[in-house]
Design a protein around this motif. Sequence first.
Motif, PDB file in Angstrom:
ATOM      1  N   ILE A 119       0.853  -1.199   0.000  1.00 18.90           N
ATOM      2  CA  ILE A 119       0.000   0.000   0.000  1.00 18.90           C
ATOM      3  C   ILE A 119       0.880   1.237   0.000  1.00 18.90           C
ATOM      4  O   ILE A 119       0.641   2.190  -0.732  1.00 18.90           O
ATOM      5  CB  ILE A 119      -0.906   0.028   1.252  1.00 18.90           C
ATOM      6  N   ASP A 120       1.911   1.178   0.843  1.00 14.28           N
ATOM      7  CA  ASP A 120       2.792   2.327   1.007  1.00 14.28           C
ATOM      8  C   ASP A 120       3.420   2.748  -0.324  1.00 14.28           C
ATOM      9  O   ASP A 120       3.484   3.928  -0.643  1.00 14.28           O
ATOM     10  CB  ASP A 120       3.890   1.957   2.013  1.00 14.28           C
ATOM     11  N   VAL A 121       3.840   1.755  -1.100  1.00 11.33           N
ATOM     12  CA  VAL A 121       4.429   2.045  -2.414  1.00 11.33           C
ATOM     13  C   VAL A 121       3.450   2.850  -3.260  1.00 11.33           C
ATOM     14  O   VAL A 121       3.799   3.865  -3.871  1.00 11.33           O
ATOM     15  CB  VAL A 121       4.799   0.729  -3.139  1.00 11.33           C
ATOM     16  N   GLN A 122       2.196   2.410  -3.259  1.00 10.86           N
ATOM     17  CA  GLN A 122       1.188   3.073  -4.099  1.00 10.86           C
ATOM     18  C   GLN A 122       0.852   4.465  -3.579  1.00 10.86           C
ATOM     19  O   GLN A 122       0.642   5.392  -4.357  1.00 10.86           O
ATOM     20  CB  GLN A 122      -0.085   2.217  -4.185  1.00 10.86           C
ATOM     21  N   LEU A 123       0.798   4.603  -2.245  1.00 11.47           N
ATOM     22  CA  LEU A 123       0.500   5.930  -1.670  1.00 11.47           C
ATOM     23  C   LEU A 123       1.612   6.913  -2.031  1.00 11.47           C
ATOM     24  O   LEU A 123       1.354   8.060  -2.403  1.00 11.47           O
ATOM     25  CB  LEU A 123       0.340   5.831  -0.153  1.00 11.47           C
ATOM     26  N   LYS A 124       2.860   6.435  -1.947  1.00 14.74           N
ATOM     27  CA  LYS A 124       4.000   7.293  -2.301  1.00 14.74           C
ATOM     28  C   LYS A 124       3.925   7.690  -3.763  1.00 14.74           C
ATOM     29  O   LYS A 124       4.195   8.831  -4.136  1.00 14.74           O
ATOM     30  CB  LYS A 124       5.316   6.545  -2.037  1.00 14.74           C
ATOM     31  N   ARG A 125       3.558   6.722  -4.585  1.00 21.03           N
ATOM     32  CA  ARG A 125       3.434   6.982  -6.023  1.00 21.03           C
ATOM     33  C   ARG A 125       2.407   8.104  -6.244  1.00 21.03           C
ATOM     34  O   ARG A 125       2.599   8.984  -7.067  1.00 21.03           O
ATOM     35  CB  ARG A 125       2.986   5.705  -6.730  1.00 21.03           C
TER      36      ARG A 125
END
Lengths: 412, 187, 138
Positions: free
Chosen positions: B39-45
């Motif tokens: 999830i974190d990867v996508q939020l950062k994106r």
Amino acid sequence: MWEQIRSNQVRSVILIALIAGLLLAVGYFLGLYFFDSAVGGLVIALVVWAIMSLIAFYQGDSILLGMAKARKIKSDDAPRLYNVVEEMKIASGLEKMPDIYIIDDPALNAFATGRDPSRASVAITTGLLQKLSRDELQGVIGHEIAHIKNRDVLLMAITSVMLGTIVILSWYASRFLLFGAMTGSGRRTSSRGGGGGAQAIILIVGLVLMILAPILAQLIYYAISRKREYLADASSALYTRYPEGLASALEKIGGSTRQLKSANQATAPMYTVNPFRKEGMKAADLTSTHPPISERVRILRSMAGGASLADYNDAYRKVRSGKQGIISKNAAAAVGAVGIRQASLSVPGELGLAPGKAAGKAAPGTHDASDIMLRLDKWRTVDCECGARWKIPPGFRDNNILCTRCGRRIRL
Amino acid sequence: MLALWIVLGIVVILILFIIGAYNGLVGFRNQVKNAWAQIDVQLKRRYDLIPNLVETVKGYVKHERETLEAVTNARNLAQKASSAGAAERGKLEGALGAALGRLLAVAEAYPDLKANQNFLALQEELTSTENKISFSRQYYNDSVLKFNNKIQMFPSNVIAGMFSFKIGEFFEVTVAAEKEPPKVSFT
Amino acid sequence: MLCPVCHKDALIVEYQDIELDYCPACHGVWFDAGELELLMASAGFEDFRRYLEGILNAPEPDTPERKHKCPACGHKMKKAYIDRDNKILVDICKDGDGIWLDGGEIQHLVKTLAESSPDKGDSQGVLAFIGDMFKHQD
């Protein structure tokens, strides 16, 4: 999901055993008839099957993709397609991103291949890519990813190889039998005159088997694949939480079969020459006719309450007006309530490649998908001031072209 | 002598059970962590995409300053809280999602903007990132549910208590944002 | 695609969503079946397949013109008149993959279609557009 895959596996093992039995029976009679040795026939059948299986297991996916002239793409080549595959990878919980291939063909088709979830590929034709909106594409990719996730791909490869072996053996056997009968030099009469009745029975059983085995194997094969198609539809609805996407994609695919007859006729000879490829294509082929497309669409459209497997099961029962669902009770209950999401706003075709096209215009004649292929082949594109767009092949040597529309000379 | 063997047997079984249960719990906890990382990867994106989007849209939409500012503010707030817990982040990410939805809805009214290649590419990336966030959130919540069940159910709850495993937090994006899809008028 | 006449790489020209293959050496144009369908549909020919089949089923005229292979399927194409009076012979793929028009023939095709098109409104624009497409040649 777990329970479902388990129960499917038991069923599949039984069906595979049936096909294997059929294969051995064909080998048995083949040996009995041609070499006077049932064991010899069994050995031949097993050797052919083993070789084909090894090839299918280690090289099956690359052979299949190579024959379909599929081109592997990266995320820059087709951003939307890549994104959608990644979304479905995340939704399904697949560990590894599958490879993505595009096939330059106007036919509407997609399939999945690979040995296991960590080495898998999805392939889609430019025709389908061009026709589908984002939601529809998501539905189709969800269906293919489900085939990978549920390990249908390997199973279909195994069964189709066995089926192919049966077809090949029976074909040769029946040709020899016919040839022998026509020339009237059947050595069965000369060598074993006294055998009598038992010999005749074996001959008849063998003959009948040679004719029936391929058909039987095909039927078993359908029995395996049919349930799996429904299950992949159910999984796709669950992954995307939007059954309508797959439903309307299926409708487009189903509706176009008539128009695409010419393309099918052109490829038909290839299919019959190589049963392995033919069946392989069918394995996860969306257009494979086994469960009728109209019924699959109706089931998906009847999913009123939500997008869970239980909802699909209810819809399945309703449409088929039967008591039995397609998904076992435990599996259906394993996932809680899943809501259906809103439709997203998008138009068909790969995105952001042709300038000046209004986003709302769903033009059937756009060439975005085939442009992906051209770019993969290193074609250049120049836009003339008059609005014509010229696409120049990599081997073109001249340093300028004449725009035939306006008469301008365009430097390259 | 026999009693000793029996006691010894029970102890061995008990130890084996503890090892098994402990490893099981660690496995579930890792799955939750892993799901959260996704999830974190996508939020950062999403944080990375938003400044580009605002920059691209700015030139076209003259009268939507508030909408643009709302998106930028929501993004900055969410990014600042990126080390907070799942519940806190869920609220902020929900607000960001809603602001973004409003901006994309507003964009529908500007045909020039919708013909802009850069905008179209960004729109696709954002749509996809939103999808990936919600798909990975689903997977994360499933993992948390499984982990929490293990912690609370007998007998694994005893082991969880011994090694003080804490139950996982669900990642719920604010309901208001979820139920309110961008309103679009096709005029 | 290779030009069926001079076997060199053909260019592709796209205009208003219609894409055609054009050989800069011999000025021939290839109408892919899909493009033809689009073009005909926009010109108001609902049953263009019947039109195509009409051309396809006509007896092959006796002509000294050399036969060419279909650039799509590689099979020999059939010679057919699209305008008998002006002796306009085109090459048509027997499998229905498309039509090859030698340099200059396209203008004749457009003219014939314009005359037989049922509605004289929008379709004329489309046909004129195809005619315009290749009007400048060196």
